[in-house]
Design a protein around this motif. Structure first.
Motif, PDB file in Angstrom:
ATOM      1  N   VAL A  61       0.842  -1.208   0.000  1.00  0.00           N
ATOM      2  CA  VAL A  61       0.000   0.000   0.000  1.00  0.00           C
ATOM      3  C   VAL A  61       0.874   1.254   0.000  1.00  0.00           C
ATOM      4  CG1 VAL A  61      -1.669   1.347   1.325  1.00  0.00           C
ATOM      5  CG2 VAL A  61      -1.956  -1.119   1.097  1.00  0.00           C
ATOM      6  N   SER A  62       1.938   1.234   0.788  1.00  0.00           N
ATOM      7  CA  SER A  62       2.843   2.382   0.868  1.00  0.00           C
ATOM      8  C   SER A  62       3.487   2.669  -0.487  1.00  0.00           C
ATOM      9  CB  SER A  62       3.929   2.119   1.917  1.00  0.00           C
ATOM     10  OG  SER A  62       3.361   1.902   3.192  1.00  0.00           O
ATOM     11  N   PHE A 121      -8.602  10.566   8.312  1.00  0.00           N
ATOM     12  CA  PHE A 121      -8.629  10.969   6.897  1.00  0.00           C
ATOM     13  C   PHE A 121      -7.904  12.300   6.718  1.00  0.00           C
ATOM     14  CE2 PHE A 121     -10.539  13.902   3.860  1.00  0.00           C
ATOM     15  CZ  PHE A 121     -10.300  13.241   2.665  1.00  0.00           C
ATOM     16  N   TRP A 122      -8.224  13.296   7.540  1.00  0.00           N
ATOM     17  CA  TRP A 122      -7.612  14.616   7.397  1.00  0.00           C
ATOM     18  C   TRP A 122      -6.116  14.572   7.690  1.00  0.00           C
ATOM     19  CZ3 TRP A 122      -9.558  18.119   4.573  1.00  0.00           C
ATOM     20  CH2 TRP A 122     -10.944  18.279   4.462  1.00  0.00           C
ATOM     21  N   THR A 123      -5.720  13.725   8.641  1.00  0.00           N
ATOM     22  CA  THR A 123      -4.291  13.598   8.946  1.00  0.00           C
ATOM     23  C   THR A 123      -3.537  13.042   7.747  1.00  0.00           C
ATOM     24  OG1 THR A 123      -4.806  13.187  11.282  1.00  0.00           O
ATOM     25  CG2 THR A 123      -2.599  12.587  10.520  1.00  0.00           C
ATOM     26  N   ILE A 131      -5.796  -3.517  -3.605  1.00  0.00           N
ATOM     27  CA  ILE A 131      -4.549  -3.118  -2.951  1.00  0.00           C
ATOM     28  C   ILE A 131      -4.816  -1.959  -2.002  1.00  0.00           C
ATOM     29  CG2 ILE A 131      -2.217  -2.191  -3.331  1.00  0.00           C
ATOM     30  CD1 ILE A 131      -2.320  -3.585  -6.109  1.00  0.00           C
ATOM     31  N   LEU A 132      -5.683  -1.038  -2.413  1.00  0.00           N
ATOM     32  CA  LEU A 132      -6.032   0.124  -1.601  1.00  0.00           C
ATOM     33  C   LEU A 132      -7.428  -0.060  -1.013  1.00  0.00           C
ATOM     34  CD1 LEU A 132      -4.859   2.971  -4.056  1.00  0.00           C
ATOM     35  CD2 LEU A 132      -3.536   1.902  -2.209  1.00  0.00           C
ATOM     36  N   ASN A 133      -7.563   0.152   0.292  1.00  0.00           N
ATOM     37  CA  ASN A 133      -8.894   0.093   0.893  1.00  0.00           C
ATOM     38  C   ASN A 133      -9.623   1.417   0.658  1.00  0.00           C
ATOM     39  OD1 ASN A 133      -8.019   1.975   2.832  1.00  0.00           O
ATOM     40  ND2 ASN A 133      -7.446   0.378   4.283  1.00  0.00           N
ATOM     41  N   ASP A 134     -10.873   1.500   1.078  1.00  0.00           N
ATOM     42  CA  ASP A 134     -11.693   2.683   0.801  1.00  0.00           C
ATOM     43  C   ASP A 134     -11.098   3.956   1.411  1.00  0.00           C
ATOM     44  OD1 ASP A 134     -13.451   1.121  -0.597  1.00  0.00           O
ATOM     45  OD2 ASP A 134     -14.878   0.887   1.052  1.00  0.00           O
ATOM     46  N   GLU A 135     -10.518   3.843   2.612  1.00  0.00           N
ATOM     47  CA  GLU A 135      -9.974   5.018   3.283  1.00  0.00           C
ATOM     48  C   GLU A 135      -8.786   5.590   2.518  1.00  0.00           C
ATOM     49  OE1 GLU A 135      -8.862   6.054   7.824  1.00  0.00           O
ATOM     50  OE2 GLU A 135      -7.592   4.520   6.901  1.00  0.00           O
ATOM     51  N   ILE A 136      -7.830   4.737   2.162  1.00  0.00           N
ATOM     52  CA  ILE A 136      -6.633   5.202   1.451  1.00  0.00           C
ATOM     53  C   ILE A 136      -7.006   5.695   0.051  1.00  0.00           C
ATOM     54  CG2 ILE A 136      -4.357   4.558   0.584  1.00  0.00           C
ATOM     55  CD1 ILE A 136      -4.619   4.711   3.644  1.00  0.00           C
ATOM     56  N   TYR A 137      -7.925   4.992  -0.593  1.00  0.00           N
ATOM     57  CA  TYR A 137      -8.399   5.425  -1.914  1.00  0.00           C
ATOM     58  C   TYR A 137      -9.012   6.821  -1.819  1.00  0.00           C
ATOM     59  CZ  TYR A 137     -11.165   5.465  -6.237  1.00  0.00           C
ATOM     60  OH  TYR A 137     -11.720   5.806  -7.451  1.00  0.00           O
ATOM     61  N   ALA A 138      -9.818   7.070  -0.787  1.00  0.00           N
ATOM     62  CA  ALA A 138     -10.451   8.380  -0.595  1.00  0.00           C
ATOM     63  C   ALA A 138      -9.402   9.475  -0.364  1.00  0.00           C
ATOM     64  CB  ALA A 138     -11.428   8.324   0.579  1.00  0.00           C
ATOM     65  N   VAL A 139      -8.378   9.141   0.421  1.00  0.00           N
ATOM     66  CA  VAL A 139      -7.300  10.104   0.680  1.00  0.00           C
ATOM     67  C   VAL A 139      -6.613  10.490  -0.625  1.00  0.00           C
ATOM     68  CG1 VAL A 139      -5.004  10.368   1.705  1.00  0.00           C
ATOM     69  CG2 VAL A 139      -6.874   9.409   3.067  1.00  0.00           C
ATOM     70  N   LEU A 140      -6.302   9.488  -1.439  1.00  0.00           N
ATOM     71  CA  LEU A 140      -5.624   9.759  -2.714  1.00  0.00           C
ATOM     72  C   LEU A 140      -6.518  10.562  -3.658  1.00  0.00           C
ATOM     73  CD1 LEU A 140      -3.777   6.371  -3.348  1.00  0.00           C
ATOM     74  CD2 LEU A 140      -2.810   8.541  -2.558  1.00  0.00           C
ATOM     75  N   ILE A 141      -7.810  10.238  -3.690  1.00  0.00           N
ATOM     76  CA  ILE A 141      -8.737  11.000  -4.528  1.00  0.00           C
ATOM     77  C   ILE A 141      -8.754  12.467  -4.097  1.00  0.00           C
ATOM     78  CG2 ILE A 141     -11.177  11.334  -5.118  1.00  0.00           C
ATOM     79  CD1 ILE A 141      -9.868   9.016  -6.581  1.00  0.00           C
ATOM     80  N   PHE A 142      -8.780  12.699  -2.796  1.00  0.00           N
ATOM     81  CA  PHE A 142      -8.776  14.073  -2.277  1.00  0.00           C
ATOM     82  C   PHE A 142      -7.501  14.804  -2.698  1.00  0.00           C
ATOM     83  CE2 PHE A 142      -7.597  17.150   1.006  1.00  0.00           C
ATOM     84  CZ  PHE A 142      -8.732  17.955   1.017  1.00  0.00           C
TER      85      PHE A 142
END
Length: 399
Positions: free
Chosen positions: A116-117, A310-312, A366-377
């Motif tokens: 993921v990293s 998420f914000w962090t 490979i990416l869960n919903d949280e990490i995917y959302a962070v990248l989209i942002f």
């Protein structure tokens, strides 16, 4: 998809993009943001009227290739060569820094898995040349030194991004450091880059000579669109279809052909003007589809704005994404501070390239919903903010 439904979708895309693009331009905002907003409005983040599909992807890719072909027509080869050294510095730092630092933060600070990293690092490596070059073109700055350095850096940036994606994806699937596929892809890419400019010059010469003897009108646009389609196909073969099963590699490589193809027509100013007159109306129709498509692909609904984690994550990766591209320009010598800032900001947009990386990671679990959302942002912010900054800073630039 039914044919009649597709025509309705196309109508909505073209009309909405035109209305919002014109509205934004009248408000002094780069028109490309109006077209991006049209996609957000029509897509899953807004009204949910239009879903991304393969037909729209094809039309969007034609749009970005035509835009880059126009950029190639306006690119001074000599100035591009002069900017070559600076472009290498900007591209390498802009790829290595965000990839390395974001991967280290994800793995050691946020306790994410190595795969993921690495995928986060790969996503933040990409730069969207389409967003920046459209803004520079709208501002009549496509001939500037800034544009030449950005074009050169984007050539390397795209290629590095695809190679990194192939490496990471292969590792994610096999859980082994097998360099075979990565080396295979790299060799094909290098071969393509050696062959494409030579063939582009040959085709350019053929076009100029053949055009004089044509009795049926439409020769120039027919040949150009045909070659764009042909080399988009060839570039996919030179990429990594057996690994990705997507057009990520094709995007990087086909765009690298279109630029030298356009440059190869600059030797004859009379013929160059004919090509511009033939292609500009077509490009003006297809290019907005690309930017609407980027907006359609931005899913704001996956973002949990109430989550502290998420914000962090979003703040840290956004800072890395900006600094990684911005600081590369500040390593340049004999370049004033304003131009360094313009070059750095021009490299920040992630746009469609970042979205492709994130989507590959999500689809393959490979990416869960949280990490995917962070990248989209992060992708959305780095795509929308730079056009505002570029327009503001160019007011102070003298060349």
């Amino acid at each position: 998809m039914d044919v009649h439904n597709f025509f309705l979708i196309l109508f909505l895309i073209l009309v909405t993009a035109r209305i919002l693009g014109e509205l934004f331009a009248r408000m002094g905002i780069p028109s490309v943001l109006g077209e991006l907003s049209a996609g957000i409005l029509l897509g899953i983040s807004g009204l949910g009227i239009i879903e991304v599909n393969d037909v729209l992807k094809v039309l969007a890719e034609i749009g970005i290739l035509l835009l880059l072909f126009e950029i190639g027509l306006d690119t001074d080869i000599q100035r591009l060569k002069e900017a070559g050294g600076k472009a290498v510095v900007v591209a390498l730092f802009g790829a290595v820094f965000p990839f390395t630092v974001s991967a280290l933060f994800a793995y050691y600070i946020f306790d994410l898995t190595l795969v993921v990293s690495l995928f986060i690092g790969g996503t933040l490596t990409a730069t969207s040349i389409g967003i920046t070059m459209r803004v520079l073109k709208d501002l009549k700055k496509e001939h500037s030194e800034v544009a030449q350095i950005v074009i050169g850096a984007a050539v390397l940036d795209d290629i590095l991004g695809v190679i990194i994606l192939v490496f990471i994806y292969d590792y994610a699937i096999t859980q082994e450091l097998n360099m075979t596929n990565t080396l295979h892809t790299t060799v094909f890419i290098l071969l393509f880059l050696l062959i494409a400019p030579t063939f582009a010059n040959f085709i350019s010469t053929f076009m100029k000579k053949s055009n004089e003897h044509q009795k049926v009108p439409g020769f120039i646009p027919t040949i150009i669109i045909s070659l764009i389609a042909l080399f988009a196909y060839f570039s996919h073969l030179f990429g990594a279809p057996e690994i990705l099963g997507s057009f990520a590699a094709g995007i990087a490589l086909s765009r690298r052909f279109i630029l030298p193809f356009g440059m190869g027509l600059r030797n004859d100013e009379v013929f160059l003007e004919k090509v511009k007159n033939a292609i500009t109306p077509i490009a003006q129709m297809f290019t907005p589809i690309f930017f609407v498509m980027v907006g359609l692909s931005m899913n704001l609904k996956v973002i949990d704005f109430t989550s502290t984690r998420f914000w962090t994550l979003a703040f840290v990766f956004l800072v890395i994404a900006i600094i990684g591209k911005y600081m590369g320009a500040f390593l340049l010598r004999n370049t004033n501070a304003l131009k360094k800032a313009l070059i750095g900001i021009s490299m920040i947009p992630r746009g469609e390239v970042g979205l492709i990386f994130a989507e590959v990671g999500r689809v393959n679990c490979i990416l869960n919903d949280e990490i995917y959302a962070v990248l989209i942002f992060v992708i959305i912010v780095t795509t929308i903010a730079p056009p505002f900054l570029l327009k503001w800073l160019f007011k102070y630039e003298k060349e």
